[in-house]
Design an enzyme around this catalytic site. Structure first.
Site, PDB file in Angstrom:
ATOM      1  N   ARG A 123     -61.423 -50.335  53.259  1.00 12.96           N
ATOM      2  CA  ARG A 123     -61.918 -49.152  53.160  1.00 12.96           C
ATOM      3  C   ARG A 123     -61.430 -48.353  52.091  1.00 12.96           C
ATOM      4  NH1 ARG A 123     -60.897 -49.210  58.855  1.00 12.96           N
ATOM      5  NH2 ARG A 123     -62.578 -49.685  59.874  1.00 12.96           N
ATOM      6  N   LYS A 145     -68.928 -44.810  38.791  1.00 17.29           N
ATOM      7  CA  LYS A 145     -70.100 -45.707  39.205  1.00 17.29           C
ATOM      8  C   LYS A 145     -69.712 -47.131  39.408  1.00 17.29           C
ATOM      9  CE  LYS A 145     -74.549 -43.319  37.974  1.00 17.29           C
ATOM     10  NZ  LYS A 145     -75.630 -43.549  37.433  1.00 17.29           N
ATOM     11  N   GLU A 187     -74.910 -48.324  23.482  1.00 20.43           N
ATOM     12  CA  GLU A 187     -74.405 -47.060  24.258  1.00 20.43           C
ATOM     13  C   GLU A 187     -73.881 -45.967  23.420  1.00 20.43           C
ATOM     14  OE1 GLU A 187     -75.518 -46.980  27.707  1.00 20.43           O
ATOM     15  OE2 GLU A 187     -75.197 -48.953  28.617  1.00 20.43           O
ATOM     16  N   LYS A 229     -68.988 -38.922  27.131  1.00 23.95           N
ATOM     17  CA  LYS A 229     -69.260 -39.487  28.619  1.00 23.95           C
ATOM     18  C   LYS A 229     -68.501 -38.816  29.637  1.00 23.95           C
ATOM     19  CE  LYS A 229     -70.361 -42.833  31.769  1.00 23.95           C
ATOM     20  NZ  LYS A 229     -70.863 -44.065  32.207  1.00 23.95           N
ATOM     21  N   GLU A 239     -74.056 -37.458  40.005  1.00 20.43           N
ATOM     22  CA  GLU A 239     -75.285 -37.168  39.249  1.00 20.43           C
ATOM     23  C   GLU A 239     -76.512 -36.500  40.121  1.00 20.43           C
ATOM     24  OE1 GLU A 239     -76.559 -41.055  37.351  1.00 20.43           O
ATOM     25  OE2 GLU A 239     -78.676 -40.632  37.841  1.00 20.43           O
ATOM     26  N   ARG A 243     -76.165 -35.175  34.433  1.00 16.87           N
ATOM     27  CA  ARG A 243     -75.566 -36.467  34.221  1.00 16.87           C
ATOM     28  C   ARG A 243     -76.931 -37.410  34.045  1.00 16.87           C
ATOM     29  NH1 ARG A 243     -70.794 -39.421  37.347  1.00 16.87           N
ATOM     30  NH2 ARG A 243     -71.301 -41.795  36.369  1.00 16.87           N
ATOM     31  N   ASN A 247     -79.005 -41.635  31.403  1.00 16.79           N
ATOM     32  CA  ASN A 247     -80.023 -42.760  31.701  1.00 16.79           C
ATOM     33  C   ASN A 247     -81.038 -42.529  30.539  1.00 16.79           C
ATOM     34  OD1 ASN A 247     -79.130 -43.579  34.045  1.00 16.79           O
ATOM     35  ND2 ASN A 247     -80.397 -41.612  35.148  1.00 16.79           N
ATOM     36  N   HIS A 250     -82.551 -46.092  29.735  1.00 17.86           N
ATOM     37  CA  HIS A 250     -82.282 -46.989  30.866  1.00 17.86           C
ATOM     38  C   HIS A 250     -83.444 -47.289  31.888  1.00 17.86           C
ATOM     39  CE1 HIS A 250     -78.275 -46.663  29.491  1.00 17.86           C
ATOM     40  NE2 HIS A 250     -77.831 -47.337  30.412  1.00 17.86           N
ATOM     41  N   HIS A 254     -83.862 -50.984  32.263  1.00 18.00           N
ATOM     42  CA  HIS A 254     -83.361 -51.691  33.457  1.00 18.00           C
ATOM     43  C   HIS A 254     -84.299 -52.416  33.958  1.00 18.00           C
ATOM     44  CE1 HIS A 254     -79.894 -49.113  34.948  1.00 18.00           C
ATOM     45  NE2 HIS A 254     -79.391 -50.141  34.301  1.00 18.00           N
ATOM     46  N   HIS A 266     -77.349 -56.412  28.740  1.00 23.71           N
ATOM     47  CA  HIS A 266     -77.507 -54.817  29.087  1.00 23.71           C
ATOM     48  C   HIS A 266     -77.629 -54.017  27.972  1.00 23.71           C
ATOM     49  CE1 HIS A 266     -77.594 -51.122  31.310  1.00 23.71           C
ATOM     50  NE2 HIS A 266     -76.522 -50.821  30.616  1.00 23.71           N
TER      51      HIS A 266
HETATM   52  N1  LIG Z   1     -70.785 -48.339  35.855  1.00 25.07           N
HETATM   53  C1  LIG Z   1     -71.459 -47.699  34.769  1.00 25.07           C
HETATM   54  O1  LIG Z   1     -71.536 -46.555  34.697  1.00 25.07           O
HETATM   55  C2  LIG Z   1     -72.200 -48.673  33.843  1.00 25.07           C
HETATM   56  C3  LIG Z   1     -72.515 -48.151  32.809  1.00 25.07           C
HETATM   57  C4  LIG Z   1     -73.051 -49.043  31.626  1.00 25.07           C
HETATM   58  C5  LIG Z   1     -73.248 -50.420  32.067  1.00 25.07           C
HETATM   59  N2  LIG Z   1     -72.932 -50.856  33.301  1.00 25.07           N
HETATM   60  C6  LIG Z   1     -72.795 -52.135  33.223  1.00 25.07           C
HETATM   61  O2  LIG Z   1     -71.999 -53.035  32.582  1.00 25.07           O
HETATM   62  C7  LIG Z   1     -72.517 -54.378  32.433  1.00 25.07           C
HETATM   63  C8  LIG Z   1     -72.490 -54.783  30.848  1.00 25.07           C
HETATM   64  O3  LIG Z   1     -71.258 -54.497  30.561  1.00 25.07           O
HETATM   65  P1  LIG Z   1     -70.638 -55.584  29.219  1.00 25.07           P
HETATM   66  O4  LIG Z   1     -71.711 -55.240  28.054  1.00 25.07           O
HETATM   67  O5  LIG Z   1     -69.299 -55.471  28.914  1.00 25.07           O
HETATM   68  O6  LIG Z   1     -71.029 -57.094  29.909  1.00 25.07           O
HETATM   69  P2  LIG Z   1     -70.032 -58.168  30.523  1.00 25.07           P
HETATM   70  O7  LIG Z   1     -69.067 -57.617  31.234  1.00 25.07           O
HETATM   71  O8  LIG Z   1     -70.690 -59.211  30.783  1.00 25.07           O
HETATM   72  O9  LIG Z   1     -69.214 -58.750  29.115  1.00 25.07           O
HETATM   73  C9  LIG Z   1     -69.741 -59.100  27.982  1.00 25.07           C
HETATM   74  C10 LIG Z   1     -69.205 -60.699  27.535  1.00 25.07           C
HETATM   75  O10 LIG Z   1     -68.117 -60.321  26.936  1.00 25.07           O
HETATM   76  C11 LIG Z   1     -66.997 -60.945  27.422  1.00 25.07           C
HETATM   77  N3  LIG Z   1     -65.991 -60.341  27.105  1.00 25.07           N
HETATM   78  C12 LIG Z   1     -65.715 -59.182  27.509  1.00 25.07           C
HETATM   79  N4  LIG Z   1     -64.530 -58.585  26.885  1.00 25.07           N
HETATM   80  C13 LIG Z   1     -64.133 -59.483  25.677  1.00 25.07           C
HETATM   81  C14 LIG Z   1     -63.167 -59.501  24.811  1.00 25.07           C
HETATM   82  N5  LIG Z   1     -62.254 -58.707  24.512  1.00 25.07           N
HETATM   83  N6  LIG Z   1     -63.115 -60.664  24.049  1.00 25.07           N
HETATM   84  C15 LIG Z   1     -64.038 -61.757  24.344  1.00 25.07           C
HETATM   85  N7  LIG Z   1     -64.989 -61.836  25.241  1.00 25.07           N
HETATM   86  C16 LIG Z   1     -64.932 -60.442  26.024  1.00 25.07           C
HETATM   87  C17 LIG Z   1     -67.463 -61.049  28.951  1.00 25.07           C
HETATM   88  O11 LIG Z   1     -66.535 -62.115  29.566  1.00 25.07           O
HETATM   89  C18 LIG Z   1     -68.767 -61.300  28.992  1.00 25.07           C
HETATM   90  O12 LIG Z   1     -69.287 -62.514  28.697  1.00 25.07           O
HETATM   91  C19 LIG Z   1     -73.822 -54.321  33.111  1.00 25.07           C
HETATM   92  O13 LIG Z   1     -73.811 -55.083  34.323  1.00 25.07           O
HETATM   93  C20 LIG Z   1     -74.326 -52.636  33.317  1.00 25.07           C
HETATM   94  O14 LIG Z   1     -74.967 -52.547  34.204  1.00 25.07           O
HETATM   95  C21 LIG Z   1     -72.402 -50.085  34.147  1.00 25.07           C
HETATM   96 ZN   LIG Z   2     -76.012 -48.683  30.352  1.00 23.16          ZN
END
Ligand SMILES: NC(=O)c1ccc[n+]([C@@H]2O[C@H](COP(=O)([O-])OP(=O)(O)OC[C@H]3O[C@@H](n4cnc5c(N)ncnc54)[C@H](O)[C@@H]3O)[C@@H](O)[C@H]2O)c1
Ligand SMILES: [Zn+2]
Length: 366
Positions: A123, A145, A187, A229, A239, A243, A247, A250, A254, A266
């Site tokens: 929980r 989020k 971003e 941010k 949101e 906020r 998007n 996005h 998305h 992404h």
């Molecule tokens: N929660 C939120 O507010 C929010 C906001 C924006 C994006 N997101 C989410 O984030 C995700 C995208 O995140 P991302 O772009 O970090 O993708 P990811 O987590 O897949 O990382 C990208 C790649 O880089 C590798 N990697 C990460 N750090 C590394 C490092 N220091 N050295 C070498 N390799 C490394 C990872 O293993 C992966 O293969 C999406 O799912 C998106 O929906 C969430």
């Molecule tokens: Zn994003």
């Protein structure tokens, strides 16, 4: 350097974002101060665990804490209920109790899954975000989020769960592949467009140093984006208002991710989404002439794709957007810029605009 995220609704959930090179050395002390726990479950993906997993566990364990690494295969396609279930089962089997905490070590995928795990495990247990990708440092680790993707769409199951602390060690970025740096920069461009013309101008001016990962330039990117941010999420934790401007890019982004499954990262999908949405804003007379051109040029400098993938037809994209959680009252809604640094909208009429399908189709068709 530390940036605070003050939360209005629940002041005691306010947290710090620590930014700097080499912060990992201070992780045990930071955990003790911000997130004391009997055991730390370090969640990571296969790529990041291989590079930094042992080091993190050793540091935390070396300071006298119980720490255990739990990993899953890297990739957006593993941001699923199945991964969440498997991690939960393994943590239960390892007897991590209610006095335990989660450390999310990785990119946005790890951050979202591990945050959701922390929100639901017994929980809810506290968690700390240790972002390792640029995208995670400047965007996904901040704001609380969390969630997973499901066949019906991205991030459709999740929870708001604020971290106790975010630790952005810039040294992680040395191993980040160039395409992932570019994806993160999408971003950053978004942050400039939605709230900070000077920051956008800095990205335009210093793009060579940023792509070259020069320390001072990267630090300025992370600090600049985090400030933007943090300010936006702290005034609107769940949101319900402004906020929504986060998007930008996005709605279409998305949809691209959903239709052209994993063809675009992404960040890449968001970049493509911003290129189209900026043009849409101009076509609707919302954005000043030239805004879309300027945004597109910066995305190009950051080596981001601008066109929708071949697999993503206009009809499919619109169909997905219709089913998206952001579509309300018939029309597909967008957060759109008036100019670089200023978004359309206000408190009274809201921060998104409904747009007729035909207008969207026209822009997507190019
Ligand atoms: N929660 C939120 O507010 C929010 C906001 C924006 C994006 N997101 C989410 O984030 C995700 C995208 O995140 P991302 O772009 O970090 O993708 P990811 O987590 O897949 O990382 C990208 C790649 O880089 C590798 N990697 C990460 N750090 C590394 C490092 N220091 N050295 C070498 N390799 C490394 C990872 O293993 C992966 O293969 C999406 O799912 C998106 O929906 C969430
Ligand atoms: Zn994003």
């Amino acid at each position: 350097m530390t940036i605070r995220v003050p939360l209005r609704e629940q002041r005691d959930a306010s947290y710090d974002i620590a930014i700097g090179p080499g912060l990992l050395a201070e992780l045990p002390a930071l955990l003790r101060r911000h997130c004391p726990a009997a055991a730390y479950a370090v969640i990571s993906d296969s790529h990041v665990a291989k590079l930094y997993g042992d080091e993190v566990v050793k540091r935390v364990a070396g300071a006298g804490y119980r720490a255990e690494l739990f990993t899953f295969p890297a990739g957006e396609w593993n941001k699923t209920r199945e991964t969440w279930a498997s991690l939960s089962d393994r943590m239960l089997a390892a007897h991590v109790g209610r006095d335990g905490a989660v450390v999310a070590l990785g990119g946005g995928v790890v951050g979202d899954v591990a945050g959701f795990l922390a929100a639901t495990y017994l929980r809810g247990v506290p968690h700390v975000q240790v972002p390792t990708s640029l995208l995670a440092m400047i965007d996904s680790s901040i704001g609380g989020k969390t969630g997973v993707d499901v066949p019906a769409g991205k991030n459709l199951l999740g929870a708001f769960h604020q971290p106790r602390l975010v630790v952005a060690d810039l040294n992680f970025l040395t191993s980040l592949p160039p395409v992932q740096v570019s994806a993160g920069l999408a971003e950053a461009v978004k942050h400039g467009v939605i709230a900070a013309a000077e920051y956008f101008a800095f990205l335009e001016r210093d793009y060579v140093a940023i792509l070259g990962k020069h320390g001072a330039a990267l630090e300025r990117v992370v600090r600049g984006s985090v400030e933007i941010k943090a300010a936006i999420v702290s005034e609107d934790e769940r949101e319900s208002g402004r906020r929504a401007i986060l998007n930008f890019g996005h709605t279409i982004g998305h949809a691209i991710e959903a239709v052209a499954k994993y063809e675009a990262l992404h960040g890449e999908a968001v970049g493509i989404g911003m290129a189209y949405e900026a043009r849409l804003a101009e076509a609707l007379g919302i954005a000043a002439k030239g805004s879309a051109e300027r945004i597109t040029r910066l995305l190009e400098r950051f080596r981001l794709p601008l066109e929708r993938p071949h697999g993503a037809s206009v009809d499919d994209l619109i169909a997905v957007m219709r089913g998206d959680k952001k579509a309300r009252g018939g029309e597909i809604r967008f957060a759109l810029p008036k100019a670089v640094g200023v978004m359309h909208g206000d408190k009274k009429s809201g921060w998104t605009v409904g747009v007729a399908d035909e207008r969207i189709a026209k822009v997507l068709a190019g």
